[in-house]
Design an enzyme around this catalytic site. Structure first.
Site, PDB file in Angstrom:
ATOM      1  N   TYR A 171      37.766  44.959  82.885  1.00 41.88           N
ATOM      2  CA  TYR A 171      37.549  43.763  81.781  1.00 41.88           C
ATOM      3  C   TYR A 171      37.573  44.511  80.162  1.00 41.88           C
ATOM      4  O   TYR A 171      37.865  43.923  79.200  1.00 41.88           O
ATOM      5  CB  TYR A 171      36.219  43.052  82.228  1.00 41.88           C
ATOM      6  CG  TYR A 171      36.812  42.073  82.973  1.00 41.88           C
ATOM      7  CD1 TYR A 171      37.619  40.819  82.896  1.00 41.88           C
ATOM      8  CD2 TYR A 171      36.407  42.365  84.620  1.00 41.88           C
ATOM      9  CE1 TYR A 171      37.973  40.061  83.916  1.00 41.88           C
ATOM     10  CE2 TYR A 171      37.059  41.370  85.487  1.00 41.88           C
ATOM     11  CZ  TYR A 171      37.598  40.465  85.255  1.00 41.88           C
ATOM     12  OH  TYR A 171      37.804  39.461  86.091  1.00 41.88           O
ATOM     13  N   GLN A 222      42.590  28.070  81.355  1.00 41.46           N
ATOM     14  CA  GLN A 222      42.252  28.712  82.570  1.00 41.46           C
ATOM     15  C   GLN A 222      42.255  30.088  81.791  1.00 41.46           C
ATOM     16  O   GLN A 222      41.822  31.049  82.487  1.00 41.46           O
ATOM     17  CB  GLN A 222      43.207  28.688  83.698  1.00 41.46           C
ATOM     18  CG  GLN A 222      43.359  27.363  84.398  1.00 41.46           C
ATOM     19  CD  GLN A 222      44.464  27.431  85.329  1.00 41.46           C
ATOM     20  OE1 GLN A 222      44.461  28.080  86.365  1.00 41.46           O
ATOM     21  NE2 GLN A 222      45.500  27.087  84.821  1.00 41.46           N
ATOM     22  N   ASN A 223      42.543  30.444  80.346  1.00 38.86           N
ATOM     23  CA  ASN A 223      42.647  31.568  79.974  1.00 38.86           C
ATOM     24  C   ASN A 223      41.673  31.959  79.589  1.00 38.86           C
ATOM     25  O   ASN A 223      40.677  31.477  79.075  1.00 38.86           O
ATOM     26  CB  ASN A 223      43.813  31.486  78.666  1.00 38.86           C
ATOM     27  CG  ASN A 223      45.238  31.338  79.204  1.00 38.86           C
ATOM     28  OD1 ASN A 223      45.574  31.419  80.457  1.00 38.86           O
ATOM     29  ND2 ASN A 223      46.136  30.834  78.344  1.00 38.86           N
ATOM     30  N   HIS A 240      37.293  29.174  82.748  1.00 34.32           N
ATOM     31  CA  HIS A 240      37.161  30.420  83.409  1.00 34.32           C
ATOM     32  C   HIS A 240      36.595  31.447  82.710  1.00 34.32           C
ATOM     33  O   HIS A 240      36.323  32.717  83.070  1.00 34.32           O
ATOM     34  CB  HIS A 240      38.628  30.877  83.831  1.00 34.32           C
ATOM     35  CG  HIS A 240      39.185  30.209  85.037  1.00 34.32           C
ATOM     36  ND1 HIS A 240      40.419  30.360  85.424  1.00 34.32           N
ATOM     37  CD2 HIS A 240      38.466  29.487  85.782  1.00 34.32           C
ATOM     38  CE1 HIS A 240      40.714  29.493  86.202  1.00 34.32           C
ATOM     39  NE2 HIS A 240      39.580  28.926  86.705  1.00 34.32           N
ATOM     40  N   THR A 275      50.915  27.196  83.757  1.00 30.14           N
ATOM     41  CA  THR A 275      49.905  27.552  84.796  1.00 30.14           C
ATOM     42  C   THR A 275      50.830  27.608  86.158  1.00 30.14           C
ATOM     43  O   THR A 275      51.537  26.767  86.448  1.00 30.14           O
ATOM     44  CB  THR A 275      48.682  26.903  84.920  1.00 30.14           C
ATOM     45  OG1 THR A 275      48.231  26.988  86.138  1.00 30.14           O
ATOM     46  CG2 THR A 275      48.651  25.455  84.505  1.00 30.14           C
ATOM     47  N   ASN A 281      56.719  24.977  82.007  1.00 34.28           N
ATOM     48  CA  ASN A 281      56.737  26.167  82.646  1.00 34.28           C
ATOM     49  C   ASN A 281      58.057  27.038  82.553  1.00 34.28           C
ATOM     50  O   ASN A 281      58.982  26.403  82.664  1.00 34.28           O
ATOM     51  CB  ASN A 281      56.051  25.922  83.818  1.00 34.28           C
ATOM     52  CG  ASN A 281      55.585  27.351  84.403  1.00 34.28           C
ATOM     53  OD1 ASN A 281      56.040  28.486  84.497  1.00 34.28           O
ATOM     54  ND2 ASN A 281      54.180  27.329  84.783  1.00 34.28           N
TER      55      ASN A 281
HETATM   56  P1  NAD Z   1      49.513  32.449  86.197  1.00 36.48           P
HETATM   57  O1  NAD Z   1      49.519  33.815  85.796  1.00 36.48           O
HETATM   58  O2  NAD Z   1      49.289  32.411  87.832  1.00 36.48           O
HETATM   59  O3  NAD Z   1      50.882  31.953  85.967  1.00 36.48           O
HETATM   60  C1  NAD Z   1      51.425  32.166  84.663  1.00 36.48           C
HETATM   61  C2  NAD Z   1      52.593  30.936  84.772  1.00 36.48           C
HETATM   62  O4  NAD Z   1      52.899  30.820  83.421  1.00 36.48           O
HETATM   63  C3  NAD Z   1      53.651  31.210  85.674  1.00 36.48           C
HETATM   64  O5  NAD Z   1      53.802  29.917  86.555  1.00 36.48           O
HETATM   65  C4  NAD Z   1      54.882  31.523  84.735  1.00 36.48           C
HETATM   66  O6  NAD Z   1      56.035  30.922  85.469  1.00 36.48           O
HETATM   67  C5  NAD Z   1      54.495  30.870  83.466  1.00 36.48           C
HETATM   68  N1  NAD Z   1      55.078  31.440  82.448  1.00 36.48           N
HETATM   69  C6  NAD Z   1      55.177  32.800  81.905  1.00 36.48           C
HETATM   70  N2  NAD Z   1      55.688  32.830  80.701  1.00 36.48           N
HETATM   71  C7  NAD Z   1      55.794  31.577  80.243  1.00 36.48           C
HETATM   72  C8  NAD Z   1      56.130  31.231  79.073  1.00 36.48           C
HETATM   73  N3  NAD Z   1      56.638  31.960  78.076  1.00 36.48           N
HETATM   74  N4  NAD Z   1      56.228  29.801  78.751  1.00 36.48           N
HETATM   75  C9  NAD Z   1      55.615  28.860  79.634  1.00 36.48           C
HETATM   76  N5  NAD Z   1      55.251  29.374  80.993  1.00 36.48           N
HETATM   77  C10 NAD Z   1      55.483  30.736  81.213  1.00 36.48           C
HETATM   78  O7  NAD Z   1      48.352  31.695  85.495  1.00 36.48           O
HETATM   79  P2  NAD Z   1      47.266  30.768  85.806  1.00 36.48           P
HETATM   80  O8  NAD Z   1      47.787  29.747  86.683  1.00 36.48           O
HETATM   81  O9  NAD Z   1      46.824  30.682  84.524  1.00 36.48           O
HETATM   82  O10 NAD Z   1      46.221  31.505  86.842  1.00 36.48           O
HETATM   83  C11 NAD Z   1      45.960  32.873  86.231  1.00 36.48           C
HETATM   84  C12 NAD Z   1      44.438  33.199  86.318  1.00 36.48           C
HETATM   85  O11 NAD Z   1      44.198  34.599  86.068  1.00 36.48           O
HETATM   86  C13 NAD Z   1      43.604  32.435  85.793  1.00 36.48           C
HETATM   87  O12 NAD Z   1      42.475  32.138  86.498  1.00 36.48           O
HETATM   88  C14 NAD Z   1      43.293  33.031  84.411  1.00 36.48           C
HETATM   89  O13 NAD Z   1      41.947  33.068  84.190  1.00 36.48           O
HETATM   90  C15 NAD Z   1      43.399  34.524  84.715  1.00 36.48           C
HETATM   91  N6  NAD Z   1      44.333  35.353  83.875  1.00 36.48           N
HETATM   92  C16 NAD Z   1      44.192  34.971  82.409  1.00 36.48           C
HETATM   93  C17 NAD Z   1      44.970  35.512  81.384  1.00 36.48           C
HETATM   94  C18 NAD Z   1      44.741  35.257  79.791  1.00 36.48           C
HETATM   95  O14 NAD Z   1      43.702  35.023  79.675  1.00 36.48           O
HETATM   96  N7  NAD Z   1      45.744  35.174  79.134  1.00 36.48           N
HETATM   97  C19 NAD Z   1      45.928  36.250  81.801  1.00 36.48           C
HETATM   98  C20 NAD Z   1      46.218  36.534  83.268  1.00 36.48           C
HETATM   99  C21 NAD Z   1      45.430  35.937  83.991  1.00 36.48           C
END
Ligand code: NAD
Ligand code: ZN
Length: 237
Positions: free
Chosen positions: A57, A92-93, A110, A180, A205
């Protein structure tokens, strides 16, 4: 078509920050930045291998200093300006890009990478000073605990702002879901709930997510390209 007077709720995931240079969680192999989620995102992992989880982290926190918002984050700020109290953004970010873009009616379900929390006294603090981004643990400024934890919702923990985001999803006329994968519960359940409670559901997406069948409209492509155009059209209508 989204029109003034309608309520809109937006759910974003890691995909909206992908064009800013933050890698998504890869559902196909279950890896987040080369780490298995169960190794870094559970209370058990924090108990078992505190040092490794802390380092993971801290790296994510430092990365925030190297990235910037993209047109998709900006578009949601414009949408909020147009709809005011009828707008809710649920993310969720754990990055801070929606905050930096200027989103206000925001629920970070989250948690937040910028913040740390004390497991002894519950104190939450923003901790982004250079010394707080090093590998050393950060002590609590409110009690004698020497080791704050990330202010992140790990698997098996309760998301933040549950009542507020569930109300927003139940009440909205239009539910927009951006970037997502639909793999992470309970966020993945919000789309079926919105659909069953009568909202018009729109998805954006790069690839069809797991729950794609619940959308009335699905737009495949990059959020940074599709969302600004969509919002512009809505605000001009
Ligand atoms: P995920 O990583 O599971 O899925 C990401 C989705 O975004 C995919 O379906 C992909 O096809 C799509 N994607 C990728 N690039 C894209 C773009 N340019 N435009 C549109 N769509 C695009 O994401 P999630 O469902 O948010 O689950 C991830 C988990 O991990 C969450 O719990 C989150 O808290 C954590 N996480 C957070 C971050 C962050 O804060 N940026 C990054 C990674 C993981
Ligand atoms: Zn404390």
């Amino acid at each position: 078509m989204l029109k003034k007077g309608m309520k809109v709720a937006v759910l974003t995931g890691a995909g909206i920050s992908a064009e800013s240079g933050i890698r998504t969680f890869r559902a196909e192999d279950g890896l987040w930045e080369e780490h298995r989620l169960e190794d870094v995102a559970t209370p058990q992992a924090w108990e078992r291998d505190t040092e490794m989880v802390w380092r993971f982290y801290q790296e994510r926190r430092r990365q925030l200093l190297e990235v910037d918002v993209n047109p998709a984050h900006d578009a949601l700020v414009e949408l909020e300006k147009g709809f005011g109290v009828d707008f809710t953004l649920i993310t969720q970010n754990v990055d801070d890009l929606h905050v930096r873009a200027g989103s206000k009616r925001l629920i970070q379900m989250h948690g937040e990478l910028r913040k740390l929390r004390c497991e002894e006294c519950g104190h939450v603090c923003e901790a982004m000073e250079p010394e707080q981004l090093m590998e050393d643990y950060v002590p609590c400024s409110n009690c004698s605990n020497q080791r704050l934890r990330p202010h992140i919702v790990w698997f098996e923990e309760m998301p933040m702002g549950v009542w507020d985001y569930e109300a927003a999803v139940h009440d909205c006329d239009v539910f927009l879901v951006v970037g997502t994968s639909g793999h992470v519960y309970p966020a993945s359940n919000l789309l079926p709930i919105a659909r069953h409670t009568g909202s018009y559901c729109i998805g954006i997406n790069l690839d069809p997510p797991l729950n794609v069948d619940y959308f009335h409209e699905f737009h495949q492509g990059k959020a940074g390209e599709i969302l600004p155009e969509m919002v512009k059209e809505w605000l001009e209508s």
